[in-house]
Design a protein around this motif. Structure first.
Motif, PDB file in Angstrom:
ATOM      1  N   TRP A   1      -5.300  76.123  56.995  1.00 60.21           N
ATOM      2  CA  TRP A   1      -6.327  75.338  56.315  1.00 60.21           C
ATOM      3  C   TRP A   1      -5.642  74.306  55.412  1.00 60.21           C
ATOM      4  O   TRP A   1      -4.557  74.537  54.872  1.00 60.21           O
ATOM      5  CB  TRP A   1      -7.228  76.235  55.473  1.00 60.21           C
ATOM      6  CG  TRP A   1      -8.167  77.090  56.294  1.00 60.21           C
ATOM      7  CD1 TRP A   1      -7.820  78.058  57.161  1.00 60.21           C
ATOM      8  CD2 TRP A   1      -9.577  77.026  56.294  1.00 60.21           C
ATOM      9  NE1 TRP A   1      -8.919  78.630  57.736  1.00 60.21           N
ATOM     10  CE2 TRP A   1     -10.035  78.007  57.205  1.00 60.21           C
ATOM     11  CE3 TRP A   1     -10.523  76.241  55.648  1.00 60.21           C
ATOM     12  CZ2 TRP A   1     -11.380  78.238  57.461  1.00 60.21           C
ATOM     13  CZ3 TRP A   1     -11.875  76.473  55.889  1.00 60.21           C
ATOM     14  CH2 TRP A   1     -12.298  77.445  56.795  1.00 60.21           C
ATOM     15  N   GLU A   2      -6.293  73.183  55.265  1.00 56.91           N
ATOM     16  CA  GLU A   2      -5.799  72.149  54.364  1.00 56.91           C
ATOM     17  C   GLU A   2      -6.432  72.350  52.992  1.00 56.91           C
ATOM     18  O   GLU A   2      -7.661  72.270  52.851  1.00 56.91           O
ATOM     19  CB  GLU A   2      -6.134  70.761  54.912  1.00 56.91           C
ATOM     20  CG  GLU A   2      -5.594  69.629  54.041  1.00 56.91           C
ATOM     21  CD  GLU A   2      -5.966  68.281  54.588  1.00 56.91           C
ATOM     22  OE1 GLU A   2      -5.701  67.272  53.907  1.00 56.91           O
ATOM     23  OE2 GLU A   2      -6.555  68.227  55.708  1.00 56.91           O
ATOM     24  N   VAL A   3      -5.624  72.617  51.992  1.00 58.47           N
ATOM     25  CA  VAL A   3      -6.096  72.937  50.650  1.00 58.47           C
ATOM     26  C   VAL A   3      -5.911  71.734  49.753  1.00 58.47           C
ATOM     27  O   VAL A   3      -4.828  71.113  49.724  1.00 58.47           O
ATOM     28  CB  VAL A   3      -5.337  74.153  50.079  1.00 58.47           C
ATOM     29  CG1 VAL A   3      -5.794  74.457  48.654  1.00 58.47           C
ATOM     30  CG2 VAL A   3      -5.536  75.368  50.976  1.00 58.47           C
ATOM     31  N   GLU A   4      -6.937  71.371  49.018  1.00 62.81           N
ATOM     32  CA  GLU A   4      -6.854  70.244  48.097  1.00 62.81           C
ATOM     33  C   GLU A   4      -6.139  70.655  46.814  1.00 62.81           C
ATOM     34  O   GLU A   4      -6.128  71.834  46.441  1.00 62.81           O
ATOM     35  CB  GLU A   4      -8.268  69.737  47.764  1.00 62.81           C
ATOM     36  CG  GLU A   4      -9.004  69.186  48.970  1.00 62.81           C
ATOM     37  CD  GLU A   4     -10.374  68.653  48.592  1.00 62.81           C
ATOM     38  OE1 GLU A   4     -10.712  68.655  47.384  1.00 62.81           O
ATOM     39  OE2 GLU A   4     -11.117  68.226  49.509  1.00 62.81           O
TER      40      GLU A   4
ATOM     41  N   ALA B   1     -15.693  76.082  49.495  1.00 67.23           N
ATOM     42  CA  ALA B   1     -15.196  76.300  48.136  1.00 67.23           C
ATOM     43  C   ALA B   1     -15.000  77.800  47.946  1.00 67.23           C
ATOM     44  O   ALA B   1     -15.903  78.597  48.221  1.00 67.23           O
ATOM     45  CB  ALA B   1     -16.184  75.750  47.105  1.00 67.23           C
ATOM     46  N   LEU B   2     -13.816  78.176  47.492  1.00 63.09           N
ATOM     47  CA  LEU B   2     -13.484  79.584  47.315  1.00 63.09           C
ATOM     48  C   LEU B   2     -13.435  79.896  45.824  1.00 63.09           C
ATOM     49  O   LEU B   2     -12.723  79.218  45.060  1.00 63.09           O
ATOM     50  CB  LEU B   2     -12.128  79.906  47.950  1.00 63.09           C
ATOM     51  CG  LEU B   2     -11.985  79.577  49.433  1.00 63.09           C
ATOM     52  CD1 LEU B   2     -10.566  79.891  49.892  1.00 63.09           C
ATOM     53  CD2 LEU B   2     -13.005  80.358  50.253  1.00 63.09           C
TER      54      LEU B   2
ATOM     55  N   GLN C   1     -11.998  75.775  38.900  1.00 61.00           N
ATOM     56  CA  GLN C   1     -12.703  77.051  39.001  1.00 61.00           C
ATOM     57  C   GLN C   1     -12.842  77.508  40.449  1.00 61.00           C
ATOM     58  O   GLN C   1     -13.398  78.572  40.695  1.00 61.00           O
ATOM     59  CB  GLN C   1     -14.096  76.944  38.360  1.00 61.00           C
ATOM     60  CG  GLN C   1     -14.052  76.606  36.889  1.00 61.00           C
ATOM     61  CD  GLN C   1     -15.438  76.595  36.278  1.00 61.00           C
ATOM     62  OE1 GLN C   1     -16.407  77.006  36.905  1.00 61.00           O
ATOM     63  NE2 GLN C   1     -15.535  76.106  35.046  1.00 61.00           N
ATOM     64  N   CYS C   2     -12.379  76.706  41.389  1.00 63.56           N
ATOM     65  CA  CYS C   2     -12.478  77.099  42.795  1.00 63.56           C
ATOM     66  C   CYS C   2     -11.394  76.383  43.580  1.00 63.56           C
ATOM     67  O   CYS C   2     -10.724  75.467  43.083  1.00 63.56           O
ATOM     68  CB  CYS C   2     -13.860  76.778  43.371  1.00 63.56           C
ATOM     69  SG  CYS C   2     -14.240  75.018  43.424  1.00 63.56           S
ATOM     70  N   VAL C   3     -11.240  76.804  44.808  1.00 64.29           N
ATOM     71  CA  VAL C   3     -10.276  76.208  45.736  1.00 64.29           C
ATOM     72  C   VAL C   3     -11.065  75.533  46.839  1.00 64.29           C
ATOM     73  O   VAL C   3     -11.917  76.174  47.477  1.00 64.29           O
ATOM     74  CB  VAL C   3      -9.326  77.277  46.322  1.00 64.29           C
ATOM     75  CG1 VAL C   3      -8.383  76.642  47.333  1.00 64.29           C
ATOM     76  CG2 VAL C   3      -8.556  77.977  45.222  1.00 64.29           C
ATOM     77  N   PHE C   4     -10.783  74.232  47.066  1.00 68.73           N
ATOM     78  CA  PHE C   4     -11.421  73.513  48.157  1.00 68.73           C
ATOM     79  C   PHE C   4     -10.470  73.515  49.352  1.00 68.73           C
ATOM     80  O   PHE C   4      -9.303  73.105  49.233  1.00 68.73           O
ATOM     81  CB  PHE C   4     -11.753  72.084  47.754  1.00 68.73           C
ATOM     82  CG  PHE C   4     -12.895  71.988  46.799  1.00 68.73           C
ATOM     83  CD1 PHE C   4     -14.196  72.091  47.268  1.00 68.73           C
ATOM     84  CD2 PHE C   4     -12.682  71.825  45.444  1.00 68.73           C
ATOM     85  CE1 PHE C   4     -15.267  72.016  46.402  1.00 68.73           C
ATOM     86  CE2 PHE C   4     -13.739  71.748  44.579  1.00 68.73           C
ATOM     87  CZ  PHE C   4     -15.041  71.854  45.044  1.00 68.73           C
TER      88      PHE C   4
END
Length: 410
Positions: free
Chosen positions: A339-342, A306-307, A349-352
């Motif tokens: 990377w595979e981003v959801e 989680a970014l 609030q974040c990037v998975f």
């Protein structure tokens, strides 16, 4: 007593005191005689006349002369009469006491302040009987003390006759007492200052010893540190999270060695990384944490991270301006690195992001896709090849599968 007993010698310019007839030796020494002209012509002078700009009086003769003068004054003092029995004595008039100084052969006067009127510190006080006994043994009266006592007695006599003179005498005594107290205070102050200097010197010596010991300890620590550095030499590895003093760049110190964190850092090279501790609260940062800014990698396991993006120590939402688009930048950067981003929501609030599987086998194409690929290969060098190359690139933020992001929070 005849005071015209002062004369010079044949070989000097020093005035000496001699016996009254001038034939005897000087009062200071038995081998010094008056010059011949003075003896033959009776050229003797008084003490006041025995001095000129080129000559001076012998100090020892002056002391002897003053002692003889005081003794003669005492001897010629008339005895008290029957009518004067109740009259105050000389010591009472001058308000002094008899005293002795050291082992000297003189009796002194003291105003009961532990000092003689001559200025010297006394050794002991005497009563009248003890003073008379010493006079009988050949002791002499101190001439300076006697003259000072006469002045005191005269001042007392004038004070009794005049109130103004009495006030002046009282003021003089007050000033003398103040001077004595001031001298005593100065003596105490000098003693205290000397004690402080002694203590300061001792403290300085202790400080110097402590400094020497500290230098020795520092040398030992430096030598030990050099040995440790030689044994455990550290190398900077690209993508490795660097931690300093319980902090880490881009993640919590406890996650610094996580392999997913290291892989994500490689993908985010060039972006600002937040300096974090294990106790950093993204939602409510403390005052000390409000200077933190940059991305944060939070490993969730199985290649998922989680970014977050922090501004003033707090994580931002995607729809929060002006810093919300930073999450889209993180997602785009991760996609460029494979990377595979959801898919994100407006309130995310974040990037998975899922870590790419480097060892996975290439996926098989469906039957229809195989025909399309063959046609693309055949079109190389034709007008269709140019049209394919001119086709638009994929959108900037390609979205993954339509997965509800909230389902990831268990």
């Amino acid at each position: 007593m005849n005071e015209r007993i002062w004369a010079t010698t044949n070989t000097g310019f020093m005035w000496h005191a001699f016996t009254e007839d001038g034939e005897g030796p000087a009062l200071c020494h038995s081998r010094i005689y008056a010059r011949t002209f003075a003896r033959m012509n009776d050229d003797f002078r008084t003490r006041e006349g025995a001095e000129s700009p080129l000559t001076a009086r012998c100090e020892r003769c002056v002391a002897k002369f003053e002692a003889l003068l005081a003794e003669a004054t005492v001897k010629h003092t008339p005895a008290p009469t029957e009518n004067a029995v109740d009259a105050p004595t000389f010591t009472e008039q001058a308000r002094v006491r008899y005293a002795v100084i050291g082992k000297g052969k003189r009796v002194h006067y003291s105003p009961s302040n532990d000092d003689g009127l001559c200025g010297r510190a006394i050794t002991a006080y005497l009563d009248v009987e003890d003073a008379v006994a010493l006079f009988d043994k050949g002791y002499e009266l101190c001439a300076p003390c006697h003259r000072a006592a006469e002045k005191r007695a005269e001042a007392r006599h004038l004070a009794d006759a005049s109130p103004l003179a009495a006030a002046a005498v009282e003021v003089a005594e007050t000033v003398e007492q103040a001077d004595r107290e001031r001298e005593a205070a100065l003596d105490r102050l000098v003693a205290e200052v000397a004690q402080l200097h002694t203590e300061a010197d001792a403290l300085l010596a202790d400080t110097r010893e402590a400094a020497v010991e500290a230098d020795q300890l520092a040398d030992e620590i430096a030598a030990w540190g050099a040995e440790v550095d030689a044994i455990t030499e550290q190398h900077v590895v690209e993508g490795l999270v660097v931690a300093h003093a319980d902090t880490a760049e881009g993640c919590a110190p406890s996650d610094a060695t996580h392999p997913d964190v290291a892989a994500a850092r490689e993908a985010l090279v060039g972006l600002a990384a937040a300096t974090l501790t294990d106790h950093h609260d993204y939602s409510e940062p403390s005052d000390d944490e409000r200077t933190v800014r940059g991305y944060v990698i939070d490993p969730r396991g199985h290649g998922l991270v989680a970014l977050y993006w922090l501004e003033e120590g707090k994580n931002v939402r995607r729809d929060e301006l002006p810093h919300g688009p930073a999450l889209d930048c993180l997602a785009w950067t991760m996609e460029r690195s494979g990377w595979e981003v959801e898919r994100m929501l407006r309130s995310s609030q974040c990037v998975f992001a899922h870590r790419p599987v480097e060892d996975a086998a290439p996926a098989e194409l469906p039957a229809g896709d195989e025909q399309a690929v063959a046609e693309d290969v055949e079109a190389v060098g034709t007008w269709r090849d140019g049209w394919l190359k001119a086709a638009p690139e994929p959108t900037l933020f390609s979205l993954g599968e339509d997965v509800e992001q909230g389902a990831l929070f268990v």
